[in-house]
Design a protein around this motif. Structure first.
Motif, PDB file in Angstrom:
ATOM      1  N   GLY A 130       0.732  -1.253  -0.143  1.00  0.00           N
ATOM      2  CA  GLY A 130       0.019  -0.029  -0.050  1.00  0.00           C
ATOM      3  C   GLY A 130       0.928   1.189   0.042  1.00  0.00           C
ATOM      4  O   GLY A 130       0.357   2.339  -0.005  1.00  0.00           O
ATOM      5  N   ASP A 131       2.151   1.198   0.133  1.00  0.00           N
ATOM      6  CA  ASP A 131       2.959   2.514   0.148  1.00  0.00           C
ATOM      7  C   ASP A 131       3.041   2.807  -1.405  1.00  0.00           C
ATOM      8  O   ASP A 131       2.975   2.132  -2.295  1.00  0.00           O
ATOM      9  N   PHE A 132       3.492   4.237  -1.324  1.00  0.00           N
ATOM     10  CA  PHE A 132       3.759   4.735  -2.709  1.00  0.00           C
ATOM     11  C   PHE A 132       5.263   5.123  -2.581  1.00  0.00           C
ATOM     12  O   PHE A 132       5.673   5.607  -1.822  1.00  0.00           O
ATOM     13  N   MET A 133       6.136   4.458  -3.660  1.00  0.00           N
ATOM     14  CA  MET A 133       7.557   4.876  -3.828  1.00  0.00           C
ATOM     15  C   MET A 133       7.690   5.460  -5.297  1.00  0.00           C
ATOM     16  O   MET A 133       6.912   5.482  -6.131  1.00  0.00           O
ATOM     17  N   HIS A 134       9.022   5.629  -5.442  1.00  0.00           N
ATOM     18  CA  HIS A 134       9.529   6.173  -6.831  1.00  0.00           C
ATOM     19  C   HIS A 134      10.463   5.327  -7.542  1.00  0.00           C
ATOM     20  O   HIS A 134      11.395   4.685  -6.727  1.00  0.00           O
ATOM     21  N   LEU A 135      10.435   5.273  -8.783  1.00  0.00           N
ATOM     22  CA  LEU A 135      11.758   4.850  -9.767  1.00  0.00           C
ATOM     23  C   LEU A 135      12.412   6.074  -9.909  1.00  0.00           C
ATOM     24  O   LEU A 135      11.677   7.163 -10.393  1.00  0.00           O
ATOM     25  N   PRO A 136      13.837   6.138  -9.714  1.00  0.00           N
ATOM     26  CA  PRO A 136      14.488   7.276  -9.829  1.00  0.00           C
ATOM     27  C   PRO A 136      14.536   7.690 -11.610  1.00  0.00           C
ATOM     28  O   PRO A 136      14.575   6.508 -12.351  1.00  0.00           O
ATOM     29  N   MET A 137      14.450   8.999 -11.817  1.00  0.00           N
ATOM     30  CA  MET A 137      14.393   9.241 -13.128  1.00  0.00           C
ATOM     31  C   MET A 137      15.210  10.312 -13.706  1.00  0.00           C
ATOM     32  O   MET A 137      15.019  11.224 -12.769  1.00  0.00           O
ATOM     33  N   LEU A 138      15.834  10.513 -14.708  1.00  0.00           N
ATOM     34  CA  LEU A 138      16.440  11.871 -15.156  1.00  0.00           C
ATOM     35  C   LEU A 138      16.317  12.062 -16.707  1.00  0.00           C
ATOM     36  O   LEU A 138      16.255  11.134 -17.400  1.00  0.00           O
TER      37      LEU A 138
END
Length: 233
Positions: A130-138
């Protein structure tokens, strides 16, 4: 190694079983600044000088405009207001289940795009707990070349990032394969800003406003092909 950005997303899901759903969106294109009817003649002159500087340096348009503005005595309120223009991801966001991604949902959506549309992936992912995380992007701005293939990899190494490098068309994209929290994403973007203008300064600003990143994964508009994976880091 995956070939296109859509292939890469599938690969990332395989490596990250914790991800239960992705978010995609359709960036709303802004009309060319030259077409703004409220521009003054002085502002149009600044735009012309900025475009000329961009052709000489290959720097991003807004970086060139602010260089011109810093040396100019003319008033440019309309241009300064326009510099803050931000298109939020949420205005055209869709949630895609993990199973649907594996079933080819991204490719199907890319094929159904209208000519003026592009499909983008948000860094914000939903996890099984249920958590929200991120994939690093540039998003990088330097033109693709053999020398810049190496330089981009060196910059990503300096930033301590691991993932995939893609040719985005004229430049490069980066996708990380590990999950990070929003605070860590903001720190990563801040560190990346030290490498502007090779890394796109204005793009970073908009991602900080959004508290999430977004990158194109389809062809469309002026791009005849989707971003293609060229290397890992």
């Amino acid at each position: 190694m995956p070939q296109t950005a859509s292939d890469l997303v599938v690969e990332i899901l395989r490596k990250q079983p914790r991800i239960s759903a992705l978010h995609i969106f359709y960036p709303i294109p802004s009309p060319p600044i030259q077409l703004m009817p409220e521009l003054t003649e002085d502002e149009r002159s600044v735009i012309d000088q900025s475009l000329q500087l961009r052709s000489q340096t290959d720097f991003p348009f807004w970086d060139c405009l602010f260089q011109v503005a810093a040396k100019s005595t003319v008033e440019m309120p309309n241009l300064l207001r326009t510099a803050k223009r931000h298109n939020a991801q949420a205005t055209a966001m869709e949630r895609i289940e993990r199973s649907d991604v594996f079933a080819g949902a991204l490719a199907a959506k890319a094929q159904s795009l209208r000519s003026e549309q592009v499909l983008a992936l948000s860094s914000r992912v939903e996890c099984t707990d249920g958590d929200f995380m991120h994939l690093p992007m540039l998003d990088l701005h330097c033109k693709s070349s053999v020398a810049n293939d190496r330089r981009v990899k060196q910059i990503l190494n300096a930033l301590g990032l691991k993932g995939y490098i893609l040719h985005s068309g004229q430049s490069y994209h980066f996708y990380g394969t590990h999950l990070i929290e929003t605070e860590a994403l903001v720190t990563t973007l801040a560190h990346a800003l030290l490498f502007a203008p090779i890394i796109d300064r204005a793009w970073i600003a908009h991602q900080l406003i959004e508290r999430a990143c977004g990158l194109r994964i389809s062809s469309g508009k002026s791009y005849s092909t989707p971003p293609n994976v060229i290397d890992t880091v």
